[in-house]
Scaffold this motif. Structure first.
Motif, PDB file in Angstrom:
ATOM      1  N   ALA A 369       2.491 -11.320-113.803  1.00 20.51           N
ATOM      2  CA  ALA A 369       3.700 -11.855-114.434  1.00 20.51           C
ATOM      3  C   ALA A 369       3.758 -13.368-114.310  1.00 20.51           C
ATOM      4  O   ALA A 369       4.138 -14.069-115.265  1.00 20.51           O
ATOM      5  CB  ALA A 369       4.936 -11.222-113.807  1.00 20.51           C
ATOM      6  N   PHE A 370       3.379 -13.901-113.159  1.00 19.73           N
ATOM      7  CA  PHE A 370       3.379 -15.361-113.002  1.00 19.73           C
ATOM      8  C   PHE A 370       2.323 -15.998-113.893  1.00 19.73           C
ATOM      9  O   PHE A 370       2.553 -17.061-114.484  1.00 19.73           O
ATOM     10  CB  PHE A 370       3.182 -15.740-111.533  1.00 19.73           C
ATOM     11  CG  PHE A 370       4.461 -15.779-110.759  1.00 19.73           C
ATOM     12  CD1 PHE A 370       5.275 -16.903-110.781  1.00 19.73           C
ATOM     13  CD2 PHE A 370       4.876 -14.682-110.027  1.00 19.73           C
ATOM     14  CE1 PHE A 370       6.470 -16.940-110.073  1.00 19.73           C
ATOM     15  CE2 PHE A 370       6.066 -14.702-109.317  1.00 19.73           C
ATOM     16  CZ  PHE A 370       6.872 -15.834-109.347  1.00 19.73           C
ATOM     17  N   LEU A 371       1.161 -15.365-114.008  1.00 21.40           N
ATOM     18  CA  LEU A 371       0.141 -15.892-114.907  1.00 21.40           C
ATOM     19  C   LEU A 371       0.630 -15.923-116.355  1.00 21.40           C
ATOM     20  O   LEU A 371       0.322 -16.850-117.106  1.00 21.40           O
ATOM     21  CB  LEU A 371      -1.131 -15.044-114.810  1.00 21.40           C
ATOM     22  CG  LEU A 371      -2.046 -15.293-113.609  1.00 21.40           C
ATOM     23  CD1 LEU A 371      -3.203 -14.301-113.628  1.00 21.40           C
ATOM     24  CD2 LEU A 371      -2.562 -16.716-113.599  1.00 21.40           C
ATOM     25  N   GLY A 373       3.911 -15.859-117.297  1.00 21.45           N
ATOM     26  CA  GLY A 373       5.268 -16.386-117.458  1.00 21.45           C
ATOM     27  C   GLY A 373       6.266 -15.315-117.842  1.00 21.45           C
ATOM     28  O   GLY A 373       7.249 -15.590-118.556  1.00 21.45           O
ATOM     29  N   ASP A 374       6.060 -14.100-117.363  1.00 17.73           N
ATOM     30  CA  ASP A 374       6.882 -12.950-117.745  1.00 17.73           C
ATOM     31  C   ASP A 374       8.090 -12.846-116.810  1.00 17.73           C
ATOM     32  O   ASP A 374       8.008 -12.278-115.713  1.00 17.73           O
ATOM     33  CB  ASP A 374       6.040 -11.680-117.675  1.00 17.73           C
ATOM     34  CG  ASP A 374       6.787 -10.445-118.164  1.00 17.73           C
ATOM     35  OD1 ASP A 374       7.991 -10.547-118.438  1.00 17.73           O
ATOM     36  OD2 ASP A 374       6.145  -9.373-118.259  1.00 17.73           O
ATOM     37  N   THR A 375       9.226 -13.361-117.249  1.00 14.62           N
ATOM     38  CA  THR A 375      10.427 -13.370-116.420  1.00 14.62           C
ATOM     39  C   THR A 375      11.101 -12.002-116.334  1.00 14.62           C
ATOM     40  O   THR A 375      12.015 -11.815-115.545  1.00 14.62           O
ATOM     41  CB  THR A 375      11.436 -14.394-116.947  1.00 14.62           C
ATOM     42  OG1 THR A 375      11.742 -14.105-118.311  1.00 14.62           O
ATOM     43  CG2 THR A 375      10.885 -15.807-116.838  1.00 14.62           C
ATOM     44  N   SER A 376      10.653 -11.036-117.154  1.00  8.70           N
ATOM     45  CA  SER A 376      11.216  -9.696-117.041  1.00  8.70           C
ATOM     46  C   SER A 376      10.787  -9.015-115.747  1.00  8.70           C
ATOM     47  O   SER A 376      11.445  -8.099-115.256  1.00  8.70           O
ATOM     48  CB  SER A 376      10.803  -8.834-118.244  1.00  8.70           C
ATOM     49  OG  SER A 376       9.408  -8.556-118.213  1.00  8.70           O
ATOM     50  N   VAL A 377       9.674  -9.479-115.187  1.00 13.32           N
ATOM     51  CA  VAL A 377       9.176  -8.936-113.928  1.00 13.32           C
ATOM     52  C   VAL A 377       9.707  -9.745-112.748  1.00 13.32           C
ATOM     53  O   VAL A 377      10.133  -9.197-111.732  1.00 13.32           O
ATOM     54  CB  VAL A 377       7.635  -8.920-113.909  1.00 13.32           C
ATOM     55  CG1 VAL A 377       7.096  -8.485-112.550  1.00 13.32           C
ATOM     56  CG2 VAL A 377       7.105  -8.017-115.010  1.00 13.32           C
ATOM     57  N   ASP A 378       9.670 -11.067-112.886  1.00 13.40           N
ATOM     58  CA  ASP A 378      10.166 -11.966-111.845  1.00 13.40           C
ATOM     59  C   ASP A 378      10.860 -13.135-112.537  1.00 13.40           C
ATOM     60  O   ASP A 378      10.237 -13.829-113.358  1.00 13.40           O
ATOM     61  CB  ASP A 378       9.016 -12.470-110.969  1.00 13.40           C
ATOM     62  CG  ASP A 378       9.504 -13.198-109.724  1.00 13.40           C
ATOM     63  OD1 ASP A 378      10.307 -14.146-109.855  1.00 13.40           O
ATOM     64  OD2 ASP A 378       9.094 -12.817-108.619  1.00 13.40           O
ATOM     65  N   PRO A 379      12.137 -13.383-112.238  1.00 13.21           N
ATOM     66  CA  PRO A 379      12.870 -14.453-112.921  1.00 13.21           C
ATOM     67  C   PRO A 379      12.250 -15.835-112.750  1.00 13.21           C
ATOM     68  O   PRO A 379      12.482 -16.725-113.568  1.00 13.21           O
ATOM     69  CB  PRO A 379      14.257 -14.396-112.264  1.00 13.21           C
ATOM     70  CG  PRO A 379      14.373 -13.013-111.738  1.00 13.21           C
ATOM     71  CD  PRO A 379      12.997 -12.620-111.327  1.00 13.21           C
ATOM     72  N   ALA A 381       9.019 -16.504-112.899  1.00 13.29           N
ATOM     73  CA  ALA A 381       7.641 -16.498-113.395  1.00 13.29           C
ATOM     74  C   ALA A 381       7.340 -17.643-114.351  1.00 13.29           C
ATOM     75  O   ALA A 381       6.170 -17.967-114.555  1.00 13.29           O
ATOM     76  CB  ALA A 381       7.329 -15.164-114.069  1.00 13.29           C
ATOM     77  N   ASP A 382       8.371 -18.228-114.956  1.00 11.02           N
ATOM     78  CA  ASP A 382       8.116 -19.350-115.877  1.00 11.02           C
ATOM     79  C   ASP A 382       8.310 -20.695-115.188  1.00 11.02           C
ATOM     80  O   ASP A 382       8.424 -21.730-115.843  1.00 11.02           O
ATOM     81  CB  ASP A 382       9.024 -19.248-117.109  1.00 11.02           C
ATOM     82  CG  ASP A 382      10.504 -19.343-116.755  1.00 11.02           C
ATOM     83  OD1 ASP A 382      10.838 -19.263-115.554  1.00 11.02           O
ATOM     84  OD2 ASP A 382      11.324 -19.487-117.684  1.00 11.02           O
ATOM     85  N   GLY A 383       8.319 -20.691-113.848  1.00 10.39           N
ATOM     86  CA  GLY A 383       8.498 -21.933-113.100  1.00 10.39           C
ATOM     87  C   GLY A 383       7.237 -22.784-113.054  1.00 10.39           C
ATOM     88  O   GLY A 383       6.194 -22.426-113.623  1.00 10.39           O
ATOM     89  N   ASP A 384       7.344 -23.894-112.344  1.00 13.82           N
ATOM     90  CA  ASP A 384       6.253 -24.872-112.304  1.00 13.82           C
ATOM     91  C   ASP A 384       5.341 -24.603-111.112  1.00 13.82           C
ATOM     92  O   ASP A 384       5.038 -25.502-110.329  1.00 13.82           O
ATOM     93  CB  ASP A 384       6.856 -26.275-112.230  1.00 13.82           C
ATOM     94  CG  ASP A 384       5.884 -27.339-112.700  1.00 13.82           C
ATOM     95  OD1 ASP A 384       4.848 -26.993-113.291  1.00 13.82           O
ATOM     96  OD2 ASP A 384       6.165 -28.532-112.468  1.00 13.82           O
ATOM     97  N   TRP A 385       4.879 -23.358-110.981  1.00 13.43           N
ATOM     98  CA  TRP A 385       4.094 -22.974-109.812  1.00 13.43           C
ATOM     99  C   TRP A 385       2.699 -23.585-109.787  1.00 13.43           C
ATOM    100  O   TRP A 385       2.046 -23.610-108.734  1.00 13.43           O
ATOM    101  CB  TRP A 385       3.987 -21.449-109.713  1.00 13.43           C
ATOM    102  CG  TRP A 385       3.338 -20.782-110.894  1.00 13.43           C
ATOM    103  CD1 TRP A 385       3.957 -20.257-111.969  1.00 13.43           C
ATOM    104  CD2 TRP A 385       1.933 -20.582-111.099  1.00 13.43           C
ATOM    105  NE1 TRP A 385       3.041 -19.730-112.853  1.00 13.43           N
ATOM    106  CE2 TRP A 385       1.790 -19.923-112.332  1.00 13.43           C
ATOM    107  CE3 TRP A 385       0.791 -20.886-110.356  1.00 13.43           C
ATOM    108  CZ2 TRP A 385       0.537 -19.565-112.842  1.00 13.43           C
ATOM    109  CZ3 TRP A 385      -0.449 -20.540-110.868  1.00 13.43           C
ATOM    110  CH2 TRP A 385      -0.567 -19.882-112.088  1.00 13.43           C
ATOM    111  N   GLY A 408       0.707 -20.470-103.374  1.00 10.93           N
ATOM    112  CA  GLY A 408       0.187 -20.072-102.076  1.00 10.93           C
ATOM    113  C   GLY A 408       0.065 -18.561-101.971  1.00 10.93           C
ATOM    114  O   GLY A 408      -0.937 -18.028-101.480  1.00 10.93           O
ATOM    115  N   ALA A 409       1.092 -17.849-102.431  1.00 10.99           N
ATOM    116  CA  ALA A 409       1.034 -16.388-102.432  1.00 10.99           C
ATOM    117  C   ALA A 409      -0.069 -15.886-103.355  1.00 10.99           C
ATOM    118  O   ALA A 409      -0.752 -14.889-103.052  1.00 10.99           O
ATOM    119  CB  ALA A 409       2.382 -15.819-102.865  1.00 10.99           C
ATOM    120  N   MET A 410      -0.271 -16.572-104.478  1.00 19.71           N
ATOM    121  CA  MET A 410      -1.310 -16.159-105.422  1.00 19.71           C
ATOM    122  C   MET A 410      -2.702 -16.358-104.832  1.00 19.71           C
ATOM    123  O   MET A 410      -3.626 -15.576-105.124  1.00 19.71           O
ATOM    124  CB  MET A 410      -1.131 -16.917-106.736  1.00 19.71           C
ATOM    125  CG  MET A 410       0.192 -16.588-107.438  1.00 19.71           C
ATOM    126  SD  MET A 410       0.514 -17.599-108.901  1.00 19.71           S
ATOM    127  CE  MET A 410      -0.370 -16.660-110.154  1.00 19.71           C
TER     128      MET A 410
END
Length: 474
Positions: A369-371, A373-379, A381-385, A408-410
């Motif tokens: 989801a982070f890859l 940018g899927d905010t339906s999974v994690d709000p 996910a579209d951040g500046d990670w 870091g978690a990734m």
């Protein structure tokens, strides 16, 4: 052996040569002079934090505080070991007035320059010598402002105060060697007016009336602790106690207005400790709990050792995050502030694992989801990670930014993908066990991970840990 004749030297010349030889071998009867300890440890982001030439073994802090006038009076006794001969050494202290300094019971000269308190003992300290420094001080503490604009140190409220120290705020309420690489044990005694509770790290050793309507709370931390994780809180707290199934003592101190909102999340404490002990290895301390301050006190929570501080009622995920830090960040502490991802990346991944183990989104799905940018999974996910590599923040004002947490978690999830679950969870438990109550750097972790798993993880480090830009899906 060469038996050739050696020219005879005059007696004075012989004496000089013998003296020089003795000096070279360190065998003179004269006192070896010490030199000043360094002011600052040259941390990549906070170069003046901490001090060189000694390591503190124990702090005994005796503090008297009255919320009515905001005056803090303190006596700090530091037991330290000299790592070199010392003619002087520094302590970090911000703002407060120093009334007296003694080294080994003898008055010492001292002076202040900014946040540096320079102490000159009556006699030089020898390398390896264990010595006690006593500092008496007082004043109305002022917050320390971080490079990112947040406040830490001694923070007052309408009816109390709380001390938080990450990264350098502890110098705002007690003198010390304020860098995470110098961990020590602590005794903290807080004397406050009757009607107030006073809370610190570790276990409550005693609660004693001392006359004139005041009560002294003596807290003891037996395990080493970085000074930024030391806390002191004063307020009309509602205190509850208990224990986990494995016997870890629980102590929660909650501001009355936050009690109802905190109840559900704090009730998960025992379950989280037991779950973490299964995933990461035995809980590293003898006590656990929480300090919940009024919601307007701080703009953040902090994983202060054994009793995280929350500003307002926490939810379950926040309690999980701060308790995960007890393993990663508190027991295994960073060698420098550049290693913050070892704190925050691990605690963030603990959130992902908790959800995965409790019927929520899997860590793999969250990673994807982070890859995407899927905010339906994690709000978030579209951040500046991916703004910067987690192991190389661009400055002190970025060490708590999103890449340190999420990317870091990734990094950890990429290791899991590469080595499989069995080796990955063995790695987490081994890292927590082998570095228990110590310090570690990113280089320590990367070497350990490869050695423990038996896998070449260079591409993970190059792309995810140190690489610039947004990594692509593996």
């Amino acid at each position: 052996m060469d038996h050739r004749a050696v020219p005879r030297l005059a007696a004075p010349a012989v004496a000089v040569l013998l003296a020089l030889a003795a000096l070279a071998s360190g065998c003179t009867g004269a006192t070896v002079q010490g030199r000043p300890g360094a002011s600052g440890l040259r941390d990549p982001y906070f170069p003046r934090a901490g001090n060189g030439g000694y390591q503190v073994e124990h702090y005994a802090l005796d503090l008297d505080y009255d919320p009515a006038d905001g005056e803090l009076r303190g006596t700090a006794v530091l037991t330290a070991r000299a790592e070199q001969g010392l003619s002087s050494f520094n302590l970090d202290l911000s703002g407060l007035k120093v009334d007296a300094v003694r080294v080994e019971g003898v008055a010492a000269r001292y002076n202040r320059t900014g946040n540096e308190l320079t102490v000159r003992p009556a006699e030089d300290l020898k390398k390896g010598e264990v010595f006690r420094t006593e500092v008496e001080y007082h004043g109305r503490p002022k917050p320390v402002v971080d490079p990112d604009g947040s406040e830490e140190g001694w923070i007052t409220t309408d009816d109390g105060a709380v001390a938080v120290g990450e990264p350098v705020g502890s110098m705002g309420w007690f003198p010390g060697n304020h860098h995470p690489s110098d961990k020590a044990t602590y005794d903290v005694t807080l004397t406050v007016p009757e009607g107030y509770e006073a809370v610190s790290n570790g276990e409550l050793a005693s609660r004693t009336g001392v006359g004139e309507g005041r009560t002294a709370f003596a807290w003891r931390s037996r395990e080493p602790m970085a000074s930024y994780l030391v806390t002191a809180a004063v307020g009309p707290f509602k205190v509850t106690t208990g224990s986990t199934p494995s016997g870890v003592a629980v102590y929660n101190a909650v501001s009355p207005e936050e009690e109802a909102g905190s109840a559900a999340a704090l009730a998960k404490t025992s379950e989280i400790v037991e779950w973490g002990s299964g995933r990461f290895g035995p809980y590293p301390f003898g006590t656990v709990g929480a300090i919940v301050m009024p919601s307007e006190t701080l703009g953040y929570a902090l994983e202060t050792q054994t009793k995280p501080v929350y500003s307002g009622a926490p939810d379950e995920t926040l309690v999980l995050h701060e308790l995960a830090h007890q393993w990663f960040g508190n027991s295994v502490s960073p060698k420098s502030w550049k290693d913050m991802w070892l704190n925050e990346g691990f605690a963030t991944y603990a959130e992902w694992l908790w959800a995965e183990d409790h019927g929520g989104v899997s860590a793999q799905r969250r990673f994807e989801a982070f890859l995407a940018g899927d905010t339906s999974v994690d709000p978030g996910a579209d951040g500046d990670w991916a703004a910067f590599p987690p192991a190389d923040p661009p400055g002190a004002d970025h060490i708590s930014d999103e890449p340190v947490y999420v990317r870091g978690a990734m990094v950890l999830h990429r290791i899991r993908q590469e080595v499989g679950d069995e080796k990955f969870f063995d790695l987490l438990r081994g890292w927590a066990a082998d570095h228990r109550h110590g310090n570690a750097s990113t280089a320590d972790f990367t070497a350990y991970a490869q050695r423990r798993t038996g896998h070449d993880l260079k591409r993970v480090w190059d792309v995810w840990l140190y690489g610039e830009g947004r990594p692509k899906a593996p």
